[in-house]
Design a protein around this motif. Structure first.
Motif, PDB file in Angstrom:
ATOM      1  N   ALA A  92       1.266  -0.489   0.105  1.00 29.80           N
ATOM      2  CA  ALA A  92      -0.281   0.057   0.004  1.00 29.80           C
ATOM      3  C   ALA A  92       0.847   1.597   0.112  1.00 29.80           C
ATOM      4  N   GLY A  93       0.492   1.583  -0.748  1.00 31.97           N
ATOM      5  CA  GLY A  93       1.081   3.422  -0.348  1.00 31.97           C
ATOM      6  C   GLY A  93       0.111   4.028   0.684  1.00 31.97           C
ATOM      7  N   VAL A  94       1.275   4.962   1.579  1.00 38.13           N
ATOM      8  CA  VAL A  94       0.125   5.668   2.732  1.00 38.13           C
ATOM      9  C   VAL A  94       0.260   6.941   3.100  1.00 38.13           C
ATOM     10  N   VAL A  95       0.232   7.973   3.759  1.00 38.74           N
ATOM     11  CA  VAL A  95      -0.162   9.083   4.418  1.00 38.74           C
ATOM     12  C   VAL A  95       0.008   9.275   5.594  1.00 38.74           C
ATOM     13  N   ILE A  96       1.512   9.358   6.133  1.00 38.86           N
ATOM     14  CA  ILE A  96       1.578   9.368   8.257  1.00 38.86           C
ATOM     15  C   ILE A  96       1.252  10.970   7.740  1.00 38.86           C
ATOM     16  N   ASN A  97       0.152  10.962   8.888  1.00 40.81           N
ATOM     17  CA  ASN A  97       0.053  12.383   9.277  1.00 40.81           C
ATOM     18  C   ASN A  97       0.288  12.888  10.589  1.00 40.81           C
ATOM     19  N   THR A  98       1.994  13.375  10.780  1.00 41.96           N
ATOM     20  CA  THR A  98       2.688  13.757  11.741  1.00 41.96           C
ATOM     21  C   THR A  98       3.593  14.785  11.783  1.00 41.96           C
ATOM     22  N   SER A  99       4.315  15.268  12.387  1.00 42.97           N
ATOM     23  CA  SER A  99       5.680  15.705  12.374  1.00 42.97           C
ATOM     24  C   SER A  99       6.315  15.436  13.132  1.00 42.97           C
ATOM     25  N   LYS A 100       5.993  14.402  14.075  1.00 37.17           N
ATOM     26  CA  LYS A 100       7.483  13.940  14.416  1.00 37.17           C
ATOM     27  C   LYS A 100       8.380  13.129  13.128  1.00 37.17           C
ATOM     28  N   ALA A 101       9.841  12.752  14.231  1.00 39.97           N
ATOM     29  CA  ALA A 101      10.637  12.337  12.741  1.00 39.97           C
ATOM     30  C   ALA A 101      10.237  10.807  12.357  1.00 39.97           C
ATOM     31  N   LEU A 102      10.342  10.661  11.826  1.00 43.40           N
ATOM     32  CA  LEU A 102       9.941   9.031  11.636  1.00 43.40           C
ATOM     33  C   LEU A 102      11.138   8.633   9.402  1.00 43.40           C
ATOM     34  N   ASP A 103      11.824   9.463   9.669  1.00 46.01           N
ATOM     35  CA  ASP A 103      12.850   9.165   8.430  1.00 46.01           C
ATOM     36  C   ASP A 103      13.326   7.657   8.724  1.00 46.01           C
ATOM     37  N   GLU A 104      13.617   7.358   9.451  1.00 41.25           N
ATOM     38  CA  GLU A 104      14.647   5.946  10.281  1.00 41.25           C
ATOM     39  C   GLU A 104      13.027   4.410   9.401  1.00 41.25           C
ATOM     40  N   LEU A 105      12.866   4.852   9.625  1.00 40.70           N
ATOM     41  CA  LEU A 105      11.315   3.719   9.542  1.00 40.70           C
ATOM     42  C   LEU A 105      11.381   2.806   8.088  1.00 40.70           C
ATOM     43  N   SER A 106      12.099   3.297   7.160  1.00 40.49           N
ATOM     44  CA  SER A 106      12.839   2.638   5.842  1.00 40.49           C
ATOM     45  C   SER A 106      12.970   1.468   6.316  1.00 40.49           C
TER      46      SER A 106
END
Length: 221
Positions: A137-151
């Motif tokens: 799926a393609g998703v948009v996560i609505n948050t300003s928290k840092a999630l860049d390292e989730l890959s």
């Protein structure tokens, strides 16, 4: 009717119906994307306004942009034309061909985002499912928290299909920051047979929605 004329009439129809579209473009090694509304359609140019206004800063000249609609399984391809104060102008290039030999799953754009909740440890993030297949799926996560390292990492996602809440284990294929309050991510769905059947029913239901919209579109013409 030429393909271009057909495609632009579809966009005019979606504008009249106040339907959202979703734009996707390459950003480094991953993808970026944003929900948008159609402001104007003229010739081979479409003018769009992003749902989150600051998304406009993520897209720049030289970009090819895929435009997903609720009317076509395949995306339309556009090239970046210019920006105005709050809108972006794109020039039509064609409807993207499908490599059927490489396509493993039928992936459908849901037309309007489906609400979901992403669960990472003890944290909860409101999420939109933009498009979905049996396997991803393609998703948009609505948050300003840092999630860049989730890959490459795992999480859980919970959402409602046909009045049944399901919780699925997911793996992040990639994730990219779109604006100050949103991330766009591609996820792998690690589903069991029951969950797979529910997603298949969702995809079939969406196909019927495409058929209904097509009948409306013919009246619009």
């Amino acid at each position: 009717m030429l393909e271009k004329d057909y495609a632009m009439k579809i966009l005019s129809f979606l504008k009249a119906k106040n339907k959202h579209v979703f734009l996707v473009w390459q950003d480094g090694k991953s993808l970026n994307g944003g929900l948008a509304t159609i402001v104007d359609v003229s010739g081979d140019i479409v003018e769009l306004s992003f749902y989150k206004k600051d998304t406009i800063f993520s897209i720049s000249s030289g970009k090819n942009v895929l435009l997903r609609t609720s009317m076509l399984l395949r995306p339309m391809l556009f090239s970046f034309e210019s920006k105005r104060k709050d809108t972006v102008l794109l020039k039509y290039s064609g409807i993207v061909p499908v490599d059927r030999e490489r396509r493993r799953f039928l992936r459908v754009y849901l037309g309007e985002p489906m609400d979901a909740t992403l669960l990472i440890g003890n944290m909860f993030f409101p999420t939109w499912i933009i498009d979905i297949s049996e396997g991803g799926a393609g998703v948009v996560i609505n948050t300003s928290k840092a999630l860049d390292e989730l890959s490459g990492k795992y999480a859980d996602m919970q959402f409602n299909i046909f009045n049944t809440i399901i919780r699925i284990k997911v793996r992040f294929a990639w994730i990219n920051k779109v604006n100050f309050e949103q991330f766009f991510a591609g996820i792998e769905l690690l589903v069991d047979s029951v969950q797979k059947n529910k997603i298949q029913k969702l995809i079939i239901d969406n196909m019927y929605n495409i058929e209904e919209q097509t009948l409306e579109f013919l009246k619009f013409l």
